[in-house]
Scaffold this motif. Structure first.
Motif, PDB file in Angstrom:
ATOM      1  N   SER A 107      -7.587   1.685  -7.683  1.00 56.87           N
ATOM      2  CA  SER A 107      -8.065   2.919  -7.065  1.00 56.87           C
ATOM      3  C   SER A 107      -6.927   3.723  -6.446  1.00 56.87           C
ATOM      4  O   SER A 107      -5.920   3.180  -5.990  1.00 56.87           O
ATOM      5  CB  SER A 107      -9.105   2.600  -5.984  1.00 56.87           C
ATOM      6  OG  SER A 107      -8.509   1.988  -4.860  1.00 56.87           O
ATOM      7  N   ARG A 149      -0.680  -3.981  -3.296  1.00 57.86           N
ATOM      8  CA  ARG A 149      -1.931  -3.263  -3.577  1.00 57.86           C
ATOM      9  C   ARG A 149      -3.108  -4.230  -3.592  1.00 57.86           C
ATOM     10  O   ARG A 149      -4.210  -3.888  -3.149  1.00 57.86           O
ATOM     11  CB  ARG A 149      -1.814  -2.516  -4.902  1.00 57.86           C
ATOM     12  CG  ARG A 149      -0.881  -1.312  -4.827  1.00 57.86           C
ATOM     13  CD  ARG A 149      -0.728  -0.603  -6.151  1.00 57.86           C
ATOM     14  NE  ARG A 149      -2.000  -0.070  -6.645  1.00 57.86           N
ATOM     15  CZ  ARG A 149      -2.111   0.667  -7.740  1.00 57.86           C
ATOM     16  NH1 ARG A 149      -1.014   0.949  -8.462  1.00 57.86           N
ATOM     17  NH2 ARG A 149      -3.284   1.122  -8.135  1.00 57.86           N
ATOM     18  N   GLU A 185      -4.225  -4.822  -0.055  1.00 63.87           N
ATOM     19  CA  GLU A 185      -4.998  -3.695   0.463  1.00 63.87           C
ATOM     20  C   GLU A 185      -6.381  -3.615  -0.191  1.00 63.87           C
ATOM     21  O   GLU A 185      -7.358  -3.224   0.455  1.00 63.87           O
ATOM     22  CB  GLU A 185      -4.227  -2.391   0.267  1.00 63.87           C
ATOM     23  CG  GLU A 185      -3.026  -2.240   1.183  1.00 63.87           C
ATOM     24  CD  GLU A 185      -3.406  -2.201   2.660  1.00 63.87           C
ATOM     25  OE1 GLU A 185      -4.584  -1.917   2.982  1.00 63.87           O
ATOM     26  OE2 GLU A 185      -2.533  -2.461   3.501  1.00 63.87           O
ATOM     27  N   ALA A 186      -6.475  -3.984  -1.462  1.00 65.05           N
ATOM     28  CA  ALA A 186      -7.788  -4.037  -2.110  1.00 65.05           C
ATOM     29  C   ALA A 186      -8.661  -5.090  -1.435  1.00 65.05           C
ATOM     30  O   ALA A 186      -9.862  -4.873  -1.199  1.00 65.05           O
ATOM     31  CB  ALA A 186      -7.634  -4.340  -3.599  1.00 65.05           C
ATOM     32  N   GLU A 201      -7.159   5.350  -3.705  1.00 65.47           N
ATOM     33  CA  GLU A 201      -7.169   5.118  -2.257  1.00 65.47           C
ATOM     34  C   GLU A 201      -6.256   3.958  -1.879  1.00 65.47           C
ATOM     35  O   GLU A 201      -5.474   4.041  -0.916  1.00 65.47           O
ATOM     36  CB  GLU A 201      -8.593   4.842  -1.763  1.00 65.47           C
ATOM     37  CG  GLU A 201      -9.538   6.017  -1.896  1.00 65.47           C
ATOM     38  CD  GLU A 201     -10.271   6.007  -3.211  1.00 65.47           C
ATOM     39  OE1 GLU A 201     -11.279   6.740  -3.314  1.00 65.47           O
ATOM     40  OE2 GLU A 201      -9.846   5.295  -4.150  1.00 65.47           O
ATOM     41  N   VAL A 202      -6.358   2.872  -2.637  1.00 59.18           N
ATOM     42  CA  VAL A 202      -5.518   1.702  -2.361  1.00 59.18           C
ATOM     43  C   VAL A 202      -4.050   2.019  -2.638  1.00 59.18           C
ATOM     44  O   VAL A 202      -3.161   1.632  -1.875  1.00 59.18           O
ATOM     45  CB  VAL A 202      -5.998   0.491  -3.186  1.00 59.18           C
ATOM     46  CG1 VAL A 202      -4.921  -0.582  -3.266  1.00 59.18           C
ATOM     47  CG2 VAL A 202      -7.261  -0.090  -2.563  1.00 59.18           C
ATOM     48  N   ASP A 261     -15.154  -6.046  -8.834  1.00 63.52           N
ATOM     49  CA  ASP A 261     -14.962  -5.194  -7.660  1.00 63.52           C
ATOM     50  C   ASP A 261     -13.494  -5.166  -7.260  1.00 63.52           C
ATOM     51  O   ASP A 261     -12.950  -4.108  -6.904  1.00 63.52           O
ATOM     52  CB  ASP A 261     -15.800  -5.701  -6.486  1.00 63.52           C
ATOM     53  CG  ASP A 261     -17.286  -5.491  -6.689  1.00 63.52           C
ATOM     54  OD1 ASP A 261     -17.659  -4.689  -7.574  1.00 63.52           O
ATOM     55  OD2 ASP A 261     -18.079  -6.135  -5.967  1.00 63.52           O
ATOM     56  N   ASP A 263     -10.318  -3.893   1.790  1.00 62.44           N
ATOM     57  CA  ASP A 263     -11.527  -3.101   1.603  1.00 62.44           C
ATOM     58  C   ASP A 263     -12.737  -3.988   1.326  1.00 62.44           C
ATOM     59  O   ASP A 263     -13.832  -3.756   1.851  1.00 62.44           O
ATOM     60  CB  ASP A 263     -11.347  -2.125   0.441  1.00 62.44           C
ATOM     61  CG  ASP A 263     -10.379  -1.003   0.766  1.00 62.44           C
ATOM     62  OD1 ASP A 263     -10.024  -0.834   1.945  1.00 62.44           O
ATOM     63  OD2 ASP A 263      -9.967  -0.291  -0.174  1.00 62.44           O
ATOM     64  N   LEU A 264     -12.545  -5.003   0.500  1.00 64.28           N
ATOM     65  CA  LEU A 264     -13.668  -5.815   0.050  1.00 64.28           C
ATOM     66  C   LEU A 264     -14.056  -6.895   1.046  1.00 64.28           C
ATOM     67  O   LEU A 264     -15.206  -7.346   1.059  1.00 64.28           O
ATOM     68  CB  LEU A 264     -13.345  -6.425  -1.311  1.00 64.28           C
ATOM     69  CG  LEU A 264     -13.147  -5.374  -2.412  1.00 64.28           C
ATOM     70  CD1 LEU A 264     -12.555  -5.993  -3.658  1.00 64.28           C
ATOM     71  CD2 LEU A 264     -14.474  -4.699  -2.741  1.00 64.28           C
ATOM     72  N   GLN A 271     -11.365  -3.078  -9.717  1.00 69.02           N
ATOM     73  CA  GLN A 271     -11.637  -1.656  -9.535  1.00 69.02           C
ATOM     74  C   GLN A 271     -10.901  -1.117  -8.317  1.00 69.02           C
ATOM     75  O   GLN A 271     -10.299  -0.034  -8.368  1.00 69.02           O
ATOM     76  CB  GLN A 271     -13.141  -1.433  -9.392  1.00 69.02           C
ATOM     77  CG  GLN A 271     -13.524   0.040  -9.270  1.00 69.02           C
ATOM     78  CD  GLN A 271     -15.027   0.243  -9.190  1.00 69.02           C
ATOM     79  OE1 GLN A 271     -15.787  -0.716  -9.077  1.00 69.02           O
ATOM     80  NE2 GLN A 271     -15.468   1.482  -9.255  1.00 69.02           N
ATOM     81  N   ARG A 272     -10.939  -1.862  -7.206  1.00 72.00           N
ATOM     82  CA  ARG A 272     -10.234  -1.425  -6.001  1.00 72.00           C
ATOM     83  C   ARG A 272      -8.727  -1.467  -6.205  1.00 72.00           C
ATOM     84  O   ARG A 272      -7.993  -0.604  -5.703  1.00 72.00           O
ATOM     85  CB  ARG A 272     -10.611  -2.303  -4.804  1.00 72.00           C
ATOM     86  CG  ARG A 272     -12.025  -2.129  -4.306  1.00 72.00           C
ATOM     87  CD  ARG A 272     -12.353  -0.673  -4.015  1.00 72.00           C
ATOM     88  NE  ARG A 272     -11.500  -0.096  -2.974  1.00 72.00           N
ATOM     89  CZ  ARG A 272     -11.419   1.205  -2.724  1.00 72.00           C
ATOM     90  NH1 ARG A 272     -12.114   2.079  -3.432  1.00 72.00           N
ATOM     91  NH2 ARG A 272     -10.643   1.646  -1.748  1.00 72.00           N
TER      92      ARG A 272
END
Length: 203
Positions: A148, A91, A94-95, A150-151, A141, A98-99, A144-145
């Motif tokens: 999430s 995870r 994957e976070a 989504e992640v 950040d 996004d960042l 938080q991701r």
């Protein structure tokens, strides 16, 4: 549109760690010609207990085997209290995707070095966040991701897709364009073999 090479890998996979330096070599050799990405496979994703004596002996034997085959060294030290479950590190990868706004292969490889070479527990949220900072990611950040939905969903999707693509071994290598990918190879490849397989598909 460039063709894609997608590595099916995992932060806690010994063979994947051994292959990582060869993936980085291929990324440099085929820069501008091939786009590189990853799908995460997942290891022991339901484990809840720290690695016991039997598990440590089993992994230690595997690491010796990987070294004998690939030359990749390992610390042979197990982080205290570490749970051999790659769900949280997956995870985190994957976070980071996004960042960073790009496939997080370098972050993945850094986590592998932490675990396999430096005996750092990468099933620790603070460790995962600290390593992300080295790539220019803000801690808040990142956390938080990491939490999430989504992640979480995309990570599970990766586990499922890797199996549907026939990637029964970690690492595996998928090749194609867009989402039209086929299995190129299953198992460890070094720089020479990986380059040969890519060149054959580039024509």
């Amino acid at each position: 549109m460039n063709p894609r090479l997608v590595v099916v890998t995992d932060p806690m996979c010994s063979w994947c760690f051994a292959a990582s330096r060869h993936v980085e070599n291929a990324m440099a050799a085929f820069a501008g010609r091939v786009d590189f990405d990853l799908i995460l496979g997942g290891i022991n994703t339901h484990a809840t207990q720290p690695i016991g004596d039997y598990g440590q002996k089993r992994l230690d034997g595997l690491w010796h085997q990987v070294t004998a085959t690939t030359g990749q060294e390992f610390s042979h030290i197990f982080p205290e209290g570490c749970i051999y479950n790659s769900l949280l590190p997956c995870r985190a990868v994957e976070a980071a995707r996004d960042l960073l706004g790009e496939p997080p292969l370098h972050y993945l490889h850094r986590l592998q070095k932490c675990f396999f070479l430096e005996a750092v527990n990468i099933n620790d949220r603070d460790v995962l966040a600290s390593e992300a900072v080295e790539f220019g990611i803000d801690v808040d950040d990142f956390l938080q991701r990491l939490d999430s939905s989504e992640v979480a969903t995309r990570t599970q999707w990766g586990f499922t897709r890797s199996r549907r693509q026939g990637a029964g071994a970690l690492p595996s290598f998928l090749f194609g364009r867009g989402d039209d990918l086929t299995l190129m190879a299953g198992g460890y490849l070094d720089t020479e073999f990986l380059g040969t397989e890519i060149e054959a598909r580039l024509g």
